[in-house]
Enzyme design. Structure first.
Site, PDB file in Angstrom:
ATOM      1  N   TYR A 146      13.952 -16.893 -26.703  1.00  0.00           N
ATOM      2  CA  TYR A 146      15.078 -16.767 -27.632  1.00  0.00           C
ATOM      3  C   TYR A 146      15.492 -15.330 -27.912  1.00  0.00           C
ATOM      4  O   TYR A 146      16.395 -15.093 -28.695  1.00  0.00           O
ATOM      5  CB  TYR A 146      14.724 -17.417 -28.972  1.00  0.00           C
ATOM      6  N   LYS A 170       2.175 -24.026 -24.892  1.00  0.00           N
ATOM      7  CA  LYS A 170       2.153 -24.568 -23.522  1.00  0.00           C
ATOM      8  C   LYS A 170       1.371 -23.597 -22.636  1.00  0.00           C
ATOM      9  O   LYS A 170       1.815 -23.234 -21.539  1.00  0.00           O
ATOM     10  CB  LYS A 170       3.581 -24.734 -22.998  1.00  0.00           C
ATOM     11  N   ASP A 195       3.317 -30.664 -25.701  1.00  0.00           N
ATOM     12  CA  ASP A 195       3.749 -32.032 -25.396  1.00  0.00           C
ATOM     13  C   ASP A 195       2.814 -33.048 -26.061  1.00  0.00           C
ATOM     14  O   ASP A 195       3.266 -34.036 -26.646  1.00  0.00           O
ATOM     15  CB  ASP A 195       3.870 -32.283 -23.878  1.00  0.00           C
ATOM     16  N   ASP A 255      11.439 -24.662 -32.643  1.00  0.00           N
ATOM     17  CA  ASP A 255      12.782 -25.195 -32.846  1.00  0.00           C
ATOM     18  C   ASP A 255      12.777 -26.717 -32.639  1.00  0.00           C
ATOM     19  O   ASP A 255      13.242 -27.489 -33.479  1.00  0.00           O
ATOM     20  CB  ASP A 255      13.726 -24.513 -31.842  1.00  0.00           C
TER      21      ASP A 255
END
Ligand code: NAD
Length: 421
Positions: free
Chosen positions: A150, A220, A286, A310
């Site tokens: 971002y 992740k 996930d 987000d």
């Protein structure tokens, strides 16, 4: 006498009895929800402190109102006031189309280096929810706000910059993995040790201050080892180095239980175990999104990177009733700067209809009161809002999803909360 909030060199906020707090009404439905919010906040403070404490509100302009009055979307005086007074609250702002401004919110975050995006996710009994047991959801998300993919470093395929970067990657770093170089756009994922540490430090400190059981690092890192994986590793290292007596890793906890001949139960995650220590653990993003649905009770504080944060913020907000009731704050715990805001947008179709739900801004006000240490009015408002919803006297968003509810306007919903303060 009205005075500024300041920060002591020891790091504590110094909050006078009559702090000056700037507010931005916001665009679209902003003025409607702000009017209800300010009445609720002022009444709760009055009922808690009988005039000994009160907020001196200072209106500052931003967004459409500012543009019409000054030709600037974010006037310099507004930015100066937000810097000077440390703590502020705002309604939603329109994102100007064109003119090179990405978003006024992004501008504020960057200018004040508000590195924590904090979003509490809790359930109010009676709120329509897609979950079977939504009352099990009670988390606070600490989303890193200044880095990651971002950061805005990205280049469109076909530009000189994209080509230069592609050439550098292939020629200097021997990168062979770019499948379609002729049509590839590129973005850079920026994750630093300092940036990760200040976010995780704030999350752990919050858990300690509020006697919460765990901090989960969501990442992740299995795929992105040197960015997301490093975030996780830096998090564990920081906990061990800076909070050795206040934290335990999940592995240490398992080990301790084994030595005591006890089984490890998921129940352990709900209590501040071993003399009130905070458990530090991590989950792959996930899997976290699954677990947040299947076993939300196992999670308390979530510390995560910008993009994960987000997605997670909106997904979790939906679990407890969605956008009309989701508060938020952007905070720099080092300088003390903090801006509290409803997380939804301006909902322009509903501007001046006095119909939308003010709860997200009211609860952002509650977060602000907690931040300045005024816990009593904060608790009163949370409790009163809970009663209004339980009594099914609600605004249209909830009314449409509830059976036998009474429809209230924005201002009537404010009155309803005030009645129960
Ligand atoms: P939005 O959040 O404004 O509205 C989407 C829908 O959500 C609305 O149509 C409405 O049905 C519902 N909703 C929003 N707030 C509600 C409330 N308080 N009560 C009940 N229902 C509510 O999103 P959008 O339409 O994508 O964005 C509109 C404008 O807001 C854009 O200019 C966007 O850039 C801006 N925006 C600002 C912020 C901010 O200032 N923090 C955040 C998001 C979007």
């Amino acid at each position: 006498m009205a005075e500024k909030i300041t920060k002591a060199s020891s790091g504590e906020l110094i909050v006078p009895d009559e702090p000056i707090i700037p507010f931005i009404e916001g665009d679209g439905i902003g003025p409607d929800i702000w009017k209800a919010t300010v009445r609720v906040l002022d009444t709760a403070i009055e009922k808690s402190y009988y005039g000994k404490r009160k907020i001196q509100w200072k209106k500052v302009l931003a967004g459409e109102e500012a543009f019409d009055a000054t030709g600037q979307w974010m006037p310099d005086e507004t930015m100066a006031a937000l810097k000077e007074y440390l703590v502020a609250i705002k309604g939603p702002l329109t994102t100007p189309v064109g003119g090179g401004i990405r978003s006024l919110n992004v501008m504020l975050r960057q200018e004040l280096d508000l590195f924590v995006c904090q979003r509490p996710i809790r359930y109010f009994e009676g709120v329509p929810s897609p979950m079977w047991q939504p009352e099990k959801v009670n988390m606070v998300i600490f989303r890193e706000n200044t880095e990651d993919i971002y950061a805005g470093i990205e280049y469109m395929t076909g530009t000189v910059e994209a080509q230069a970067l592609l050439d550098f990657l292939t020629e200097n770093l021997n990168v062979k993995k770019i499948r379609f170089p002729e049509s590839t756009s590129l973005g850079i994922k920026v994750v630093s040790k300092e940036g990760s540490e200040r976010l995780i430090r704030a999350a752990i400190q919050y858990a300690i201050d509020n006697k919460l059981p765990s901090v989960t690092l969501v990442h992740k890192g299995n795929i992105m080892k040197f960015t997301e994986g490093a975030f996780k590793n830096w998090g564990y290292e920081l906990a061990a180095r800076e909070f050795p007596n206040q934290t335990y890793t999940w592995n240490q906890w398992e080990q301790t239980k084994k030595e005591r001949g006890e089984a490890v139960a998921n129940e352990d995650l709900k209590v501040a175990s071993i003399g009130g220590k905070v458990i530090i653990k991590d989950t792959i993003a996930d899997n976290f999104l699954q677990q947040a649905l299947l076993a939300p009770q196992d999670y308390s504080i979530i510390a995560t990177l910008n993009l994960n944060g987000d997605y997670i913020s909106d997904a979790l907000a939906a679990q407890v009733g969605g956008i009309g009731i989701a508060p938020g704050a952007n905070i720099n715990y080092d300088t003390g700067h903090a801006i509290f805001e409803a997380t939804h947008g301006t909902a322009p179709r509903f501007a001046n209809t006095n119909s939308m739900n003010p709860s997200s801004l009211i609860l952002s006000g509650v977060m602000m009161l907690e931040y300045i240490g005024w816990r009593e009015p904060a608790e009163r408002i949370t409790q009163a809002l809970g009663v209004a919803i339980r009594n099914k006297r609600v605004t249209v968003d909830f009314f449409n999803l509830m059976k036998d509810a009474t429809l209230l306007s924005t201002s009537e919903f404010g009155d309803e909360i005030i009645r129960h303060l």
